[in-house]
Design an enzyme around this catalytic site. Sequence first.
Site, PDB file in Angstrom:
ATOM      1  N   ASP A  80       0.816  -1.210   0.000  1.00 26.04           N
ATOM      2  CA  ASP A  80       0.000   0.000   0.000  1.00 26.04           C
ATOM      3  C   ASP A  80       0.849   1.258   0.000  1.00 26.04           C
ATOM      4  O   ASP A  80       2.023   1.244   0.362  1.00 26.04           O
ATOM      5  CB  ASP A  80      -0.954   0.009   1.191  1.00 26.04           C
ATOM      6  CG  ASP A  80      -0.242   0.082   2.541  1.00 26.04           C
ATOM      7  OD1 ASP A  80       0.770  -0.618   2.714  1.00 26.04           O
ATOM      8  OD2 ASP A  80      -0.692   0.850   3.411  1.00 26.04           O
ATOM      9  N   GLU A 173       0.136  -1.334   5.560  1.00 31.47           N
ATOM     10  CA  GLU A 173       1.200  -0.935   6.493  1.00 31.47           C
ATOM     11  C   GLU A 173       1.110   0.548   6.822  1.00 31.47           C
ATOM     12  O   GLU A 173       1.365   0.960   7.956  1.00 31.47           O
ATOM     13  CB  GLU A 173       2.573  -1.261   5.891  1.00 31.47           C
ATOM     14  CG  GLU A 173       3.748  -1.073   6.847  1.00 31.47           C
ATOM     15  CD  GLU A 173       4.341   0.328   6.843  1.00 31.47           C
ATOM     16  OE1 GLU A 173       5.191   0.616   7.700  1.00 31.47           O
ATOM     17  OE2 GLU A 173       3.950   1.157   5.981  1.00 31.47           O
TER      18      GLU A 173
END
Length: 407
Positions: A80, A173
Amino acid sequence: MNKLVERFLKYVSFDTQSDPESETCPSTRKQLELAKHLERECTELGLKDVKLDEFGYVYATLPSNTDKNIGTIGFIAHMDTSDDCSGKDIKPRIVKNYDGGDIELSKGIIMSPSEFPSLRTHTGKDLIVTDGTTLLGADDKAGIAEIMTAVEYLILHPEIKHGDIKIGFTPDEEIGRGANKFDVAGFNAEFAYTLDGSAEGVYEVETFNAASAKITINGKSVHPGSAKGIMINSAELAAEIIGAIPENEKPSTTEHREGFYHLSDVRGACEKTQLSYILRDHDKDKLNAKKDFMLDLVLEKNKKYGEGRFTINIVDQYSNMKEILDNHPYVVSLMVNAIEKTGLKAESEPVRGGTDGARLSFMGLPCPNIFTGGYNFHGPYEYACIQTMEKASEVIVNIASGHALKQ
């Protein structure tokens, strides 16, 4: 164009921005598009145990190529990108043989070494930059590209002996959830490394202790024409909270091991306003003091404006992985030796942030962090140095081979 750069440019074409307001895992469905691509790529490389699970995590194994009993190690990166800046329709550009001066990202948008001093260390090197309207995604697609390229290199060079190598790519994350659903038992590695750092040669065995604080202010909305003595504007009350945060304890005024309060989001209007803060400190006692400060601040405001006008929810996010890694000197020394074998000077710096490795270390998987060659994360001035990315991939190979030699 080398394979590492080709991979990286492909990965950043996927919009994988995570969403802190979502309660699903992954927090955004679009992260699954990159996950599916990586699943296919791992399969095409001939890796074993390739799996994309229901939560968007990708796992694979490069089997040992020796009969020696070599402990399993892992390499991890996250898919991400930050919600601080758009990651859609990224337009990367390679600046070859950077001359050390200003870089015009697009008309009127300049990245200058006077504002971003790290540029000065890359004169003569090749940089990948944005057009100044999106982030780049080096955080952490550089790490993914480096892991995949290192794994392919090991496949193509069977003379380099290694044990089982696990790779893992995580969602979410950037919103503090990258380790939430990570299958540590299934990953089955003795230790691992995240590729989620920045500057060349730098490794990290120390992170912040981290918590989030969400403050909700309840107002009373009526028509402003008849508001006297009735209206309570929650947005104005929120400004009192914001103004009470110490000026010398914000991200813009702190460095090294200095902690901070960071106002990451403001949402609201007259009737209701929410403030989202992240609290950080390398010292756990100092983080606890920051949490107490926020609790006391809300208590003080409720005494002033009435009980229940302000509410606060504090959630611990992760702890300083130094607590764990101090007990695993071999894991650290293996990494240091691997960095120095590339000709770089290995330097330890505390992370002014967090990594999946911080959480994973406390989940039983000791996991230091290694540089990737990305800089100015989370914004349109993000860039990556190709030569440093190549060094990071070389470090992975050196860790794998170095571990085999020591067994």
